[in-house]
Write a protein that holds these residues in place. Structure first.
Motif, PDB file in Angstrom:
ATOM      1  N   GLY A   1       0.894  -1.119  -0.071  1.00  0.00           N
ATOM      2  CA  GLY A   1       0.079  -0.022   0.051  1.00  0.00           C
ATOM      3  C   GLY A   1       0.859   1.173   0.129  1.00  0.00           C
ATOM      4  O   GLY A   1       0.430   2.328  -0.660  1.00  0.00           O
ATOM      5  N   ARG A   2       2.022   1.153   0.738  1.00  0.00           N
ATOM      6  CA  ARG A   2       2.728   2.487   0.641  1.00  0.00           C
ATOM      7  C   ARG A   2       3.409   2.956  -0.684  1.00  0.00           C
ATOM      8  O   ARG A   2       3.416   3.986  -0.850  1.00  0.00           O
ATOM      9  CB  ARG A   2       4.305   2.167   1.711  1.00  0.00           C
ATOM     10  CG  ARG A   2       5.216   0.978   0.947  1.00  0.00           C
ATOM     11  CD  ARG A   2       5.978   0.708   2.285  1.00  0.00           C
ATOM     12  NE  ARG A   2       7.263   0.034   1.570  1.00  0.00           N
ATOM     13  CZ  ARG A   2       7.132  -1.330   1.715  1.00  0.00           C
ATOM     14  NH1 ARG A   2       5.938  -2.043   2.188  1.00  0.00           N
ATOM     15  NH2 ARG A   2       8.193  -2.126   1.418  1.00  0.00           N
ATOM     16  N   TYR A   3       3.380   1.938  -1.768  1.00  0.00           N
ATOM     17  CA  TYR A   3       3.686   2.113  -3.045  1.00  0.00           C
ATOM     18  C   TYR A   3       2.609   3.099  -3.769  1.00  0.00           C
ATOM     19  O   TYR A   3       2.792   4.082  -4.318  1.00  0.00           O
ATOM     20  CB  TYR A   3       4.216   1.278  -3.861  1.00  0.00           C
ATOM     21  CG  TYR A   3       5.390   0.461  -3.213  1.00  0.00           C
ATOM     22  CD1 TYR A   3       6.546   0.984  -3.190  1.00  0.00           C
ATOM     23  CD2 TYR A   3       5.467  -0.935  -2.614  1.00  0.00           C
ATOM     24  CE1 TYR A   3       7.844   0.121  -2.667  1.00  0.00           C
ATOM     25  CE2 TYR A   3       6.196  -1.603  -2.051  1.00  0.00           C
ATOM     26  CZ  TYR A   3       7.696  -1.068  -2.124  1.00  0.00           C
ATOM     27  OH  TYR A   3       8.841  -1.870  -1.731  1.00  0.00           O
TER      28      TYR A   3
ATOM     29  N   ARG B   1     -16.146  -0.990 -16.122  1.00  0.00           N
ATOM     30  CA  ARG B   1     -16.039  -1.224 -17.391  1.00  0.00           C
ATOM     31  C   ARG B   1     -14.724  -1.070 -18.164  1.00  0.00           C
ATOM     32  O   ARG B   1     -14.777  -1.765 -18.930  1.00  0.00           O
ATOM     33  CB  ARG B   1     -16.883  -0.084 -18.001  1.00  0.00           C
ATOM     34  CG  ARG B   1     -18.277  -0.110 -17.681  1.00  0.00           C
ATOM     35  CD  ARG B   1     -19.312   1.254 -18.107  1.00  0.00           C
ATOM     36  NE  ARG B   1     -20.608   1.020 -17.965  1.00  0.00           N
ATOM     37  CZ  ARG B   1     -21.706   0.494 -18.794  1.00  0.00           C
ATOM     38  NH1 ARG B   1     -21.177  -0.332 -19.903  1.00  0.00           N
ATOM     39  NH2 ARG B   1     -22.856   0.285 -18.167  1.00  0.00           N
ATOM     40  N   VAL B   2     -13.912  -0.431 -17.329  1.00  0.00           N
ATOM     41  CA  VAL B   2     -12.387  -0.489 -17.864  1.00  0.00           C
ATOM     42  C   VAL B   2     -11.535  -0.860 -16.604  1.00  0.00           C
ATOM     43  O   VAL B   2     -11.632  -0.161 -15.784  1.00  0.00           O
ATOM     44  CB  VAL B   2     -12.050   0.948 -18.339  1.00  0.00           C
ATOM     45  CG1 VAL B   2     -10.468   0.877 -18.640  1.00  0.00           C
ATOM     46  CG2 VAL B   2     -12.916   1.449 -19.687  1.00  0.00           C
ATOM     47  N   VAL B   3     -10.699  -1.767 -16.868  1.00  0.00           N
ATOM     48  CA  VAL B   3      -9.476  -2.092 -15.648  1.00  0.00           C
ATOM     49  C   VAL B   3      -8.374  -1.563 -16.159  1.00  0.00           C
ATOM     50  O   VAL B   3      -7.645  -1.971 -17.070  1.00  0.00           O
ATOM     51  CB  VAL B   3      -9.482  -3.756 -15.652  1.00  0.00           C
ATOM     52  CG1 VAL B   3      -8.402  -3.968 -14.857  1.00  0.00           C
ATOM     53  CG2 VAL B   3     -11.135  -4.212 -15.174  1.00  0.00           C
ATOM     54  N   SER B   4      -8.137  -0.453 -15.243  1.00  0.00           N
ATOM     55  CA  SER B   4      -6.892   0.168 -15.693  1.00  0.00           C
ATOM     56  C   SER B   4      -6.102   0.071 -14.531  1.00  0.00           C
ATOM     57  O   SER B   4      -6.389   0.226 -13.216  1.00  0.00           O
ATOM     58  CB  SER B   4      -7.273   1.624 -15.838  1.00  0.00           C
ATOM     59  OG  SER B   4      -6.111   2.826 -16.099  1.00  0.00           O
ATOM     60  N   SER B   5      -4.594  -0.041 -14.742  1.00  0.00           N
ATOM     61  CA  SER B   5      -3.854  -0.401 -13.688  1.00  0.00           C
ATOM     62  C   SER B   5      -2.294   0.524 -13.720  1.00  0.00           C
ATOM     63  O   SER B   5      -2.219   0.841 -14.837  1.00  0.00           O
ATOM     64  CB  SER B   5      -3.448  -1.993 -13.497  1.00  0.00           C
ATOM     65  OG  SER B   5      -2.683  -2.165 -12.315  1.00  0.00           O
ATOM     66  N   HIS B   6      -1.680   0.622 -12.789  1.00  0.00           N
ATOM     67  CA  HIS B   6      -0.342   1.122 -12.906  1.00  0.00           C
ATOM     68  C   HIS B   6       0.940  -0.095 -12.425  1.00  0.00           C
ATOM     69  O   HIS B   6       1.149   0.252 -11.068  1.00  0.00           O
ATOM     70  CB  HIS B   6      -0.300   2.303 -11.980  1.00  0.00           C
ATOM     71  CG  HIS B   6      -1.025   3.477 -12.667  1.00  0.00           C
ATOM     72  ND1 HIS B   6      -1.087   4.847 -11.963  1.00  0.00           N
ATOM     73  CD2 HIS B   6      -1.853   3.765 -13.958  1.00  0.00           C
ATOM     74  CE1 HIS B   6      -1.910   5.437 -12.741  1.00  0.00           C
ATOM     75  NE2 HIS B   6      -2.257   5.132 -13.637  1.00  0.00           N
ATOM     76  N   PRO B   7       1.141  -0.788 -13.300  1.00  0.00           N
ATOM     77  CA  PRO B   7       2.255  -1.515 -12.832  1.00  0.00           C
ATOM     78  C   PRO B   7       3.496  -1.041 -12.224  1.00  0.00           C
ATOM     79  O   PRO B   7       3.736   0.001 -13.064  1.00  0.00           O
ATOM     80  CB  PRO B   7       2.570  -2.524 -13.931  1.00  0.00           C
ATOM     81  CG  PRO B   7       1.118  -2.626 -14.758  1.00  0.00           C
ATOM     82  CD  PRO B   7       0.455  -1.202 -14.737  1.00  0.00           C
ATOM     83  N   LEU B   8       4.284  -1.472 -11.471  1.00  0.00           N
ATOM     84  CA  LEU B   8       5.211  -0.689 -10.711  1.00  0.00           C
ATOM     85  C   LEU B   8       5.023   0.655 -10.281  1.00  0.00           C
ATOM     86  O   LEU B   8       5.794   1.627 -10.029  1.00  0.00           O
ATOM     87  CB  LEU B   8       6.298  -0.387 -11.979  1.00  0.00           C
ATOM     88  CG  LEU B   8       7.073  -1.844 -12.615  1.00  0.00           C
ATOM     89  CD1 LEU B   8       7.965  -1.375 -13.710  1.00  0.00           C
ATOM     90  CD2 LEU B   8       7.188  -2.706 -11.483  1.00  0.00           C
ATOM     91  N   CYS B   9       3.597   0.766  -9.947  1.00  0.00           N
ATOM     92  CA  CYS B   9       3.067   2.005  -9.174  1.00  0.00           C
ATOM     93  C   CYS B   9       3.921   2.568  -8.116  1.00  0.00           C
ATOM     94  O   CYS B   9       4.130   1.964  -6.999  1.00  0.00           O
ATOM     95  CB  CYS B   9       1.777   1.616  -8.942  1.00  0.00           C
ATOM     96  SG  CYS B   9       0.798   2.906  -7.937  1.00  0.00           S
ATOM     97  N   GLY B  10       4.386   3.681  -8.148  1.00  0.00           N
ATOM     98  CA  GLY B  10       5.115   4.334  -7.038  1.00  0.00           C
ATOM     99  C   GLY B  10       6.476   3.548  -6.440  1.00  0.00           C
ATOM    100  O   GLY B  10       6.628   3.791  -5.553  1.00  0.00           O
ATOM    101  N   GLY B  11       7.032   2.749  -7.513  1.00  0.00           N
ATOM    102  CA  GLY B  11       7.823   1.882  -7.033  1.00  0.00           C
ATOM    103  C   GLY B  11       7.669   0.611  -6.753  1.00  0.00           C
ATOM    104  O   GLY B  11       8.377  -0.186  -6.063  1.00  0.00           O
TER     105      GLY B  11
ATOM    106  N   PRO C   1       4.665  -8.291  -7.272  1.00  0.00           N
ATOM    107  CA  PRO C   1       3.405  -8.137  -7.179  1.00  0.00           C
ATOM    108  C   PRO C   1       2.816  -7.469  -8.303  1.00  0.00           C
ATOM    109  O   PRO C   1       1.300  -7.574  -8.702  1.00  0.00           O
ATOM    110  CB  PRO C   1       3.441  -7.132  -5.944  1.00  0.00           C
ATOM    111  CG  PRO C   1       4.610  -6.619  -5.741  1.00  0.00           C
ATOM    112  CD  PRO C   1       5.388  -7.763  -6.108  1.00  0.00           C
ATOM    113  N   SER C   2       3.560  -6.848  -9.089  1.00  0.00           N
ATOM    114  CA  SER C   2       2.959  -6.095 -10.406  1.00  0.00           C
ATOM    115  C   SER C   2       2.531  -7.261 -11.573  1.00  0.00           C
ATOM    116  O   SER C   2       1.656  -7.163 -12.016  1.00  0.00           O
ATOM    117  CB  SER C   2       3.799  -5.327 -10.896  1.00  0.00           C
ATOM    118  OG  SER C   2       4.288  -4.162 -10.307  1.00  0.00           O
ATOM    119  N   TRP C   3       3.467  -8.315 -11.637  1.00  0.00           N
ATOM    120  CA  TRP C   3       3.397  -9.219 -12.663  1.00  0.00           C
ATOM    121  C   TRP C   3       2.212 -10.157 -12.066  1.00  0.00           C
ATOM    122  O   TRP C   3       1.436 -10.717 -12.985  1.00  0.00           O
ATOM    123  CB  TRP C   3       4.656 -10.064 -12.721  1.00  0.00           C
ATOM    124  CG  TRP C   3       5.636  -9.531 -13.744  1.00  0.00           C
ATOM    125  CD1 TRP C   3       6.795  -9.142 -13.670  1.00  0.00           C
ATOM    126  CD2 TRP C   3       5.370  -9.370 -14.914  1.00  0.00           C
ATOM    127  NE1 TRP C   3       7.576  -8.771 -14.864  1.00  0.00           N
ATOM    128  CE2 TRP C   3       6.686  -8.940 -15.724  1.00  0.00           C
ATOM    129  CE3 TRP C   3       4.308  -9.831 -15.842  1.00  0.00           C
ATOM    130  CZ2 TRP C   3       6.492  -8.517 -17.097  1.00  0.00           C
ATOM    131  CZ3 TRP C   3       4.332  -9.424 -17.455  1.00  0.00           C
ATOM    132  CH2 TRP C   3       5.746  -8.876 -17.896  1.00  0.00           C
TER     133      TRP C   3
END
Length: 216
Positions: free
Chosen positions: A123-125, A178-188, A193-195
């Motif tokens: 969560g901190r990222y 309706r849209v699944v949007s994500s930020h892999p490597l979010c905030g470091g 966990p991104s993969w």
């Protein structure tokens, strides 16, 4: 600060971005081209032609996306930006591409078998990214905006969300999302966990939603 670190000018960011987009498009052809005075060829070619969306929440962004022949993904749900983009595309003699306006629901979604553990460990990222966005300037307008001061507050706000595969499937089928949007490597955020999130979305959620659509 980042522009100064690379001895780049903020005023030249638009031109610099256009240059990089052109460079990538040349590289993806698999043909030789000249870069920085050298003859360059990048292989292997992508398995499929990459699909590029230009992001931005301003009229300048809409015009640039149209001029470059790219799809357009504004970070604000403003129909006038879509209309401007489509008009500019036709002005340049081409049919408009896709316009992906933000939809109601979480702006950044992760998928995990144990959301509580994901929040506790990562969560901190997510909070670091949200604080980074908010630090730009007070009138920054974006769907991905969360002014939370803690991870617990973020979970309640719902701009960033973590769902189990079954929860995400249900929300997609009900059209709540309706849209699944994500930020892999979010905030470091670390790679694994991104993969893991991407694998669950691509290998579990998407097939389940697609199978139900076919049967429905």
């Amino acid at each position: 600060e980042e522009y100064a670190m690379f001895d780049a000018t903020w005023e030249g960011r638009g031109r610099a971005l256009e240059d990089v987009i052109g460079l990538l498009q040349q590289a993806w052809t698999g043909e030789e081209f000249v870069y920085d005075g050298r003859q360059v060829r990048v292989l292997p070619r992508p398995h499929r032609d990459p699909v590029l969306f230009y992001g931005g929440g301003s009229p300048a962004a809409a015009r640039r996306a149209a001029r470059l022949g790219l799809h357009f993904q504004p970070q604000v749900a403003d129909p006038s930006l879509k209309e401007l983009y489509q008009a500019e595309c036709r002005e340049h003699g081409r049919e408009p591409g896709f316009v992906l306006l933000p939809t109601p629901g979480p702006a950044t979604i992760f998928c995990a078998e144990d959301p509580d553990r994901f929040w506790a460990e990562n969560g901190r990222y997510l909070l670091a990214e949200a604080r980074g966005y908010n630090a730009w300037h007070n009138d920054f307008n974006s769907l991905v905006r969360d002014a939370s001061d803690s991870v617990e507050e973020m979970r309640t706000a719902g701009v960033y969300a973590v769902f189990t595969p079954d929860e995400l499937i249900a929300k997609c089928l009900s059209k709540e999302i309706r849209v699944v949007s994500s930020h892999p490597l979010c905030g470091g955020l670390p790679a694994e966990p991104s993969w893991a999130s991407l694998r669950l979305v691509c290998e579990t959620v998407m097939p389940a939603v697609a199978d139900t659509d076919r049967r429905g």
